[in-house]
Write a protein that holds these residues in place. Structure first.
Motif, PDB file in Angstrom:
ATOM      1  N   LEU A 180       0.812  -1.213   0.000  1.00  0.00           N
ATOM      2  CA  LEU A 180       0.000   0.000   0.000  1.00  0.00           C
ATOM      3  C   LEU A 180       0.848   1.266   0.000  1.00  0.00           C
ATOM      4  CD1 LEU A 180      -2.627  -1.076   2.700  1.00  0.00           C
ATOM      5  CD2 LEU A 180      -2.710  -1.454   0.220  1.00  0.00           C
ATOM      6  N   ASP A 181       0.277   2.342  -0.523  1.00  0.00           N
ATOM      7  CA  ASP A 181       0.952   3.633  -0.473  1.00  0.00           C
ATOM      8  C   ASP A 181       0.634   4.323   0.846  1.00  0.00           C
ATOM      9  OD1 ASP A 181      -1.572   4.860  -0.705  1.00  0.00           O
ATOM     10  OD2 ASP A 181      -1.415   5.035  -2.879  1.00  0.00           O
ATOM     11  N   ALA A 182       1.076   5.572   0.983  1.00  0.00           N
ATOM     12  CA  ALA A 182       0.912   6.274   2.250  1.00  0.00           C
ATOM     13  C   ALA A 182      -0.545   6.560   2.583  1.00  0.00           C
ATOM     14  CB  ALA A 182       1.700   7.587   2.212  1.00  0.00           C
ATOM     15  N   GLU A 183      -1.434   6.514   1.576  1.00  0.00           N
ATOM     16  CA  GLU A 183      -2.848   6.767   1.807  1.00  0.00           C
ATOM     17  C   GLU A 183      -3.656   5.485   2.006  1.00  0.00           C
ATOM     18  OE1 GLU A 183      -4.304   9.300  -1.276  1.00  0.00           O
ATOM     19  OE2 GLU A 183      -3.049  10.995  -0.677  1.00  0.00           O
ATOM     20  N   GLY A 184      -2.967   4.351   1.982  1.00  0.00           N
ATOM     21  CA  GLY A 184      -3.642   3.088   2.217  1.00  0.00           C
ATOM     22  C   GLY A 184      -4.231   2.439   0.986  1.00  0.00           C
ATOM     23  N   ASP A 185      -3.896   2.950  -0.185  1.00  0.00           N
ATOM     24  CA  ASP A 185      -4.355   2.365  -1.440  1.00  0.00           C
ATOM     25  C   ASP A 185      -3.258   1.493  -2.045  1.00  0.00           C
ATOM     26  OD1 ASP A 185      -6.869   3.681  -1.404  1.00  0.00           O
ATOM     27  OD2 ASP A 185      -5.900   5.523  -2.100  1.00  0.00           O
ATOM     28  N   PRO A 186      -3.627   0.553  -2.938  1.00  0.00           N
ATOM     29  CA  PRO A 186      -2.597  -0.276  -3.578  1.00  0.00           C
ATOM     30  C   PRO A 186      -1.541   0.585  -4.261  1.00  0.00           C
ATOM     31  CG  PRO A 186      -4.769  -1.173  -4.005  1.00  0.00           C
ATOM     32  CD  PRO A 186      -4.988   0.147  -3.334  1.00  0.00           C
ATOM     33  N   LEU A 187      -0.289   0.271  -4.013  1.00  0.00           N
ATOM     34  CA  LEU A 187       0.809   1.052  -4.561  1.00  0.00           C
ATOM     35  C   LEU A 187       0.969   0.795  -6.052  1.00  0.00           C
ATOM     36  CD1 LEU A 187       3.244   2.907  -4.243  1.00  0.00           C
ATOM     37  CD2 LEU A 187       4.576   0.942  -3.462  1.00  0.00           C
TER      38      LEU A 187
END
Length: 551
Positions: A180-187
């Motif tokens: 995940l990225d810093a916003e909690g979405d798939p990177l």
């Protein structure tokens, strides 16, 4: 019970097979006994040659059946059975459900099992995406009841656990979690995230490989082989794997907006390239973009930094007493023990030029001649204040740079301009810019939860030196070689670099630009492999990156 069983009431002796094909080989003799009676003896002759011939004949359709199955040709395999429609239907179902990338089948030694019947064991191994290599043993019975040897088809022929109306299928062994990225979405950063092997279901590269156990929940495969009802599709028995295990996501510091801006800035570049962005306050890696994907050159690449390393050399000279206004002669050439150094395109600065001018215009000859102001360990020691050469605990594989102590005058001369044995990565150079911005080295971090002990630099920059470096890097934009950024908002500070490599004439060059934004928490590095000049080639890419962020 076989036909032989019904005739003899038990398993017939070896060699007693079909009467229609050969004699039983039984001879009877009478022995007259001294008491006047007699006894009958049966002498049984086992004709192994006839039996071997029948096994060989029976093996031919089986071998063809197994070969077609291994070749994933269900109709062809079924044609060698006594029930082609049923066999084709089940084999097609199994192959459709499992989608094996490879199937191998090894058969064993066959035996006659009665009149016109032979039995053969065999072992199936399928490479099944998500489940890995799945192996089971079964057996086939081949008969010539119709006058032609055929494989007797039953569901258990395909797998011993199958009953009529059932098939083989795959079942999720627990969902694999995502990076995940810093916003909690798939990177969305392919060379950074890496890949999952489609056969084994294990992480094969990047963060998927490094954190495979976390993402998979520790299971050996992503899916398990099950017996399923063909009508409902419901799993009725699990054949591989254990209880489902849910993986845990891996959280990174990547800012999707910054990552997207970096990736878009590299679009259209004709050479291998990378952009890294860092938050100077805490070292969080905000972007790591690579073009093309595959090798993560942004974090792992090893390159001579060229003139972007002059930030470190300038820090060493400033620490030794050099000032921005100090005189800085900048001729076209400088000679060191027979080796000639020159400025890009052999430019020279006018008389009266200062150290600030030499830095802003990236004058090689001044820095080469300034080597006499530095000890053999000065560049190495100053580089340590920027964290270069340490062992960074980032949460992924990185190359953390190397600046060895100088071993000769020529070696030190080349090192002042980021050549010789000086090696860095784009991550390292972005961190150099971040250190100037923050005033202290903050080790870069990608996966905070995985970092056990952040590396601490063994030395720190003097606050006055840091202030002067900031002024030098700002002047490089407003009146120097980083003029490509001059029209951008955000008060960009930068340093350009053109790093020679190889033994060609003229030498090939990597193009660099590093910098940070004066009004925001962003430091960055741009690298174009074999990409020309820092100002002319890396500059426009850096401009696109920062313009993308500005909106």
């Amino acid at each position: 019970m076989t036909r032989d069983d019904s005739r003899y009431g038990s398993t017939p002796p070896r060699g007693r097979t079909r009467r229609v094909r050969r004699p039983l080989g039984i001879a009877t003799a009478l022995l007259v006994l001294a008491a006047g009676g007699y006894a009958t003896f049966a002498f049984v002759s086992t004709d192994t040659r006839d039996q071997d011939a029948e096994v060989t004949a029976a093996r031919k359709p089986l071998a063809a059946f197994l070969a077609a199955w291994a070749g994933h040709d269900a109709p062809k395999a079924a044609s060698y059975t006594d029930t082609p429609d049923g066999a084709a239907s089940l084999l097609t179902s199994v192959l459709t459900n499992l989608k094996p990338s490879r199937t191998t089948i090894d058969d064993g030694e066959g035996r006659m099992r009665g009149e016109g019947k032979a039995r053969f064991p065999f072992t199936v191994t399928m490479a099944v995406p998500g489940a890995g290599d799945v192996t089971w043993r079964s057996h086939a019975q081949v008969s010539d009841a119709s006058g032609t040897w055929k494989v007797e088809f039953t569901s258990s022929l395909i797998h011993p656990e199958l009953a009529s109306g059932q098939t083989l299928a795959l079942k999720s062994a627990g969902a694999r979690a995502q990076v995940l990225d810093a916003e909690g979405d798939p990177l969305r950063a392919e060379s950074l995230v890496g890949a999952v092997d489609p056969v084994s279901g294990k992480g094969a590269s990047g963060l998927e490989a490094r954190y495979d156990k976390t993402l998979s929940g520790g299971r050996k495969a992503a899916r398990s082989l099950v017996v399923a009802d063909r009508q409902s599709g419901r799993a009725v028995k699990e054949l591989t794997g254990g209880a489902p295990a849910e993986g845990r996501p891996v959280h990174t510091t990547i800012d999707p907006r910054v990552q997207s801006a970096a990736a878009d800035a590299l679009t259209g570049t004709e050479v291998h390239a990378a952009i890294v962005a860092i938050d100077p306050r805490n070292g969080h890696i905000l972007a790591a973009a690579n073009r093309p994907g595959g090798f993560n050159r942004a974090l792992e690449g090893r390159y001579p930094p060229g003139s972007v390393f002059k930030v470190v050399t300038a820090a060493a000279l400033l620490t030794g007493g050099t000032k921005a206004e100090s005189p800085a002669p900048c001729p076209k050439f400088a000679h060191v023990d027979g080796q000639r150094f020159e400025n890009q395109k052999q430019f020279e600065l006018p008389a009266g030029s200062t150290f600030a001018d030499a830095f802003a215009q990236s004058c090689n000859t001044y820095f080469v001649e300034a080597r006499d102001q530095l000890s053999d360990t000065e560049l190495r020691d100053t580089a340590q204040a920027f964290g270069i050469g340490g062992s960074w605990d980032v949460g992924t594989t990185t190359y953390d740079g190397s600046v060895p102590a100088s071993t000769s005058d020529n070696d030190k001369a080349a090192a002042t301009i980021g050549q010789a044995r000086v090696q860095t990565s784009p991550l390292v150079m972005a961190s150099v810019a971040a250190t100037v911005k923050s005033g202290t080295f903050n080790q870069p971090v990608l996966v905070p939860d995985a970092v056990k002990k952040k590396y601490r630099a063994p030395a720190e920059l003097d606050a006055g030196v840091t202030r002067e470096l900031r002024e030098l890097m700002r002047a490089t934009v407003t009146s120097g070689s980083a003029h490509a950024l001059r029209d951008l908002p955000g008060q960009p500070h930068a340093k350009t670099g053109t790093a020679e490599f190889g033994s060609g004439t003229p030498p090939r060059t990597h193009a660099w630009m590093i910098g940070y934004q004066g009004d925001s928490d962003l430091a960055w590095a741009v690298l174009l492999e074999d990409g020309g000049s820092g100002g002319a080639d890396a500059g426009p890419v850096a401009h696109r990156f920062l313009r993308n962020l500005a909106g």
